[in-house]
Design a protein around this motif. Sequence first.
Motif, PDB file in Angstrom:
ATOM      1  N   TYR A 294       0.834  -1.200   0.000  1.00 24.29           N
ATOM      2  CA  TYR A 294       0.000   0.000   0.000  1.00 24.29           C
ATOM      3  C   TYR A 294       0.871   1.254   0.000  1.00 24.29           C
ATOM      4  N   ALA A 295       1.961   1.233   0.745  1.00 19.58           N
ATOM      5  CA  ALA A 295       2.835   2.405   0.827  1.00 19.58           C
ATOM      6  C   ALA A 295       3.458   2.716  -0.526  1.00 19.58           C
ATOM      7  N   ALA A 296       3.936   1.674  -1.232  1.00 18.21           N
ATOM      8  CA  ALA A 296       4.548   1.889  -2.541  1.00 18.21           C
ATOM      9  C   ALA A 296       3.541   2.438  -3.539  1.00 18.21           C
ATOM     10  N   LEU A 297       2.326   1.906  -3.505  1.00 14.51           N
ATOM     11  CA  LEU A 297       1.281   2.403  -4.394  1.00 14.51           C
ATOM     12  C   LEU A 297       0.873   3.823  -4.017  1.00 14.51           C
ATOM     13  N   GLY A 298       0.918   4.132  -2.732  1.00 12.02           N
ATOM     14  CA  GLY A 298       0.623   5.493  -2.299  1.00 12.02           C
ATOM     15  C   GLY A 298       1.632   6.479  -2.848  1.00 12.02           C
ATOM     16  N   ARG A 299       2.898   6.094  -2.867  1.00 14.05           N
ATOM     17  CA  ARG A 299       3.925   6.963  -3.431  1.00 14.05           C
ATOM     18  C   ARG A 299       3.673   7.203  -4.911  1.00 14.05           C
ATOM     19  N   LEU A 300       3.252   6.163  -5.609  1.00 17.61           N
ATOM     20  CA  LEU A 300       3.038   6.266  -7.044  1.00 17.61           C
ATOM     21  C   LEU A 300       1.853   7.167  -7.374  1.00 17.61           C
ATOM     22  N   CYS A 301       0.791   7.067  -6.576  1.00 19.98           N
ATOM     23  CA  CYS A 301      -0.442   7.800  -6.860  1.00 19.98           C
ATOM     24  C   CYS A 301      -0.645   9.018  -5.970  1.00 19.98           C
ATOM     25  N   LYS A 302       0.343   9.359  -5.155  1.00 18.48           N
ATOM     26  CA  LYS A 302       0.245  10.502  -4.235  1.00 18.48           C
ATOM     27  C   LYS A 302      -0.962  10.357  -3.309  1.00 18.48           C
ATOM     28  N   MET A 303      -1.112   9.159  -2.751  1.00 13.52           N
ATOM     29  CA  MET A 303      -2.216   8.858  -1.841  1.00 13.52           C
ATOM     30  C   MET A 303      -1.661   8.364  -0.525  1.00 13.52           C
ATOM     31  N   SER A 304      -2.444   8.484   0.532  1.00 16.39           N
ATOM     32  CA  SER A 304      -2.026   7.969   1.825  1.00 16.39           C
ATOM     33  C   SER A 304      -2.138   6.449   1.851  1.00 16.39           C
ATOM     34  N   HIS A 305      -1.437   5.858   2.783  1.00 18.43           N
ATOM     35  CA  HIS A 305      -1.457   4.409   2.974  1.00 18.43           C
ATOM     36  C   HIS A 305      -2.887   3.904   3.161  1.00 18.43           C
ATOM     37  N   THR A 306      -3.648   4.582   4.023  1.00 15.24           N
ATOM     38  CA  THR A 306      -5.009   4.141   4.313  1.00 15.24           C
ATOM     39  C   THR A 306      -5.957   4.384   3.139  1.00 15.24           C
ATOM     40  N   SER A 307      -5.712   5.444   2.359  1.00 17.05           N
ATOM     41  CA  SER A 307      -6.554   5.709   1.192  1.00 17.05           C
ATOM     42  C   SER A 307      -6.380   4.623   0.139  1.00 17.05           C
ATOM     43  N   VAL A 308      -5.141   4.157  -0.027  1.00 15.22           N
ATOM     44  CA  VAL A 308      -4.893   3.068  -0.973  1.00 15.22           C
ATOM     45  C   VAL A 308      -5.600   1.807  -0.509  1.00 15.22           C
ATOM     46  N   ARG A 309      -5.478   1.514   0.771  1.00 15.36           N
ATOM     47  CA  ARG A 309      -6.120   0.317   1.306  1.00 15.36           C
ATOM     48  C   ARG A 309      -7.630   0.375   1.110  1.00 15.36           C
ATOM     49  N   ALA A 310      -8.233   1.533   1.363  1.00 18.01           N
ATOM     50  CA  ALA A 310      -9.685   1.680   1.189  1.00 18.01           C
ATOM     51  C   ALA A 310     -10.073   1.515  -0.282  1.00 18.01           C
ATOM     52  N   ALA A 311      -9.250   2.065  -1.186  1.00 16.98           N
ATOM     53  CA  ALA A 311      -9.532   1.942  -2.613  1.00 16.98           C
ATOM     54  C   ALA A 311      -9.464   0.487  -3.061  1.00 16.98           C
ATOM     55  N   VAL A 312      -8.486  -0.233  -2.571  1.00 14.79           N
ATOM     56  CA  VAL A 312      -8.357  -1.658  -2.906  1.00 14.79           C
ATOM     57  C   VAL A 312      -9.575  -2.434  -2.431  1.00 14.79           C
ATOM     58  N   GLU A 313     -10.050  -2.131  -1.227  1.00 14.11           N
ATOM     59  CA  GLU A 313     -11.216  -2.836  -0.688  1.00 14.11           C
ATOM     60  C   GLU A 313     -12.474  -2.520  -1.491  1.00 14.11           C
ATOM     61  N   ARG A 314     -12.611  -1.290  -1.949  1.00 16.02           N
ATOM     62  CA  ARG A 314     -13.776  -0.935  -2.768  1.00 16.02           C
ATOM     63  C   ARG A 314     -13.750  -1.704  -4.088  1.00 16.02           C
ATOM     64  N   ALA A 315     -12.569  -1.757  -4.709  1.00 18.53           N
ATOM     65  CA  ALA A 315     -12.451  -2.492  -5.971  1.00 18.53           C
ATOM     66  C   ALA A 315     -12.708  -3.977  -5.760  1.00 18.53           C
TER      67      ALA A 315
END
Length: 326
Positions: A294-315
């Motif tokens: 999640y942290a690596a993807l957050g760096r790529l998309c300029k998102m927080s760790h928790t925002s990435v995790r929430a996005a993954v769960e929605r998908a």
Amino acid sequence: MPRSARLDVPGVLQHVMARGIDGYDIFQDEKDRETFLERLAAVVEWARADLLAWCLMSNHFHLLIRPHEVLLAPIMRRLMTGYAVWHNRRHQRRGHLFQNRYKSIVVEEDPYFLELVRYIHLNPVRAGLVETMEVLNRYPYTGHAVILGRRKYPCQNVDEVLGMFGRRVREARVRYREFVAAGFGQGVRGELRGGGLVRSAGGWANLLRRKREEWELGDERVLGGGEFVREVLGQVEEEVPRRPAREVREILGEVCREHGVGEELVLGRTRRQGVVRAREEFLLRAHEEAGESYAALGRLCKMSHTSVRAAVERARSRRAEKAKAV
């Protein structure tokens, strides 16, 4: 016992503190403070980091920052070394300006983000420098006045904080101000100083009676629950070679073609519904198929760790619903 080395995890929120050596006042007048803020702005913009909250006291400062492309260590080194050289030259002094190195605590955002924003901005109140909310609303040396629109500081990410209180700026500012006012008399809050599961276990004495795997979750460099502590420590100590970045790019290209959107939009901050769906699908596949954290993807998309995790769960939820429909 906890290890002393700092955790440096891009894409994850960090609470940073640094003090003057032997209690020395690192900010002696308005010129010192304004120069530090100018240097902080330049470093934040250089690193493309998110600065969410800050406070300058006489002998120390607090930052709530989320690094992305650049690690925290070079950010702080550039900020503190540059300011120390300037300060010593101006005040005709020699030697170290700061007490040891800075302290940083990696923060789990869901339970602690807003609490830390409030806690950091209320530092002048706890120190007796500010006595009322009216004065704090105009106080120039915390990010609180910036969030309220009373002071301009473009490098501070005001939108992310206000977004937690509403979509309309005026309404969000009212709610934010009420939130800070509700904590005006809270005083020092030890539970915001890190420690993982230490406090929930009743202190180190109780935690040390457990298995090593459990007491490591009490790491004082981390403010968060057990799952978050495990993930952070796993990212720092991971020895398994990472998959090549090209796999993530391949997934990104496939998702963009499927959704008919550009890569720059998926990796950007736009909230258009079609792009958001594509971004969430990309994050899910990159996490599952390429093994990206999640942290690596957050760096790529300029998102927080928790925002990435929430996005993954929605998908993931949409995928499950689609499977049921079939």
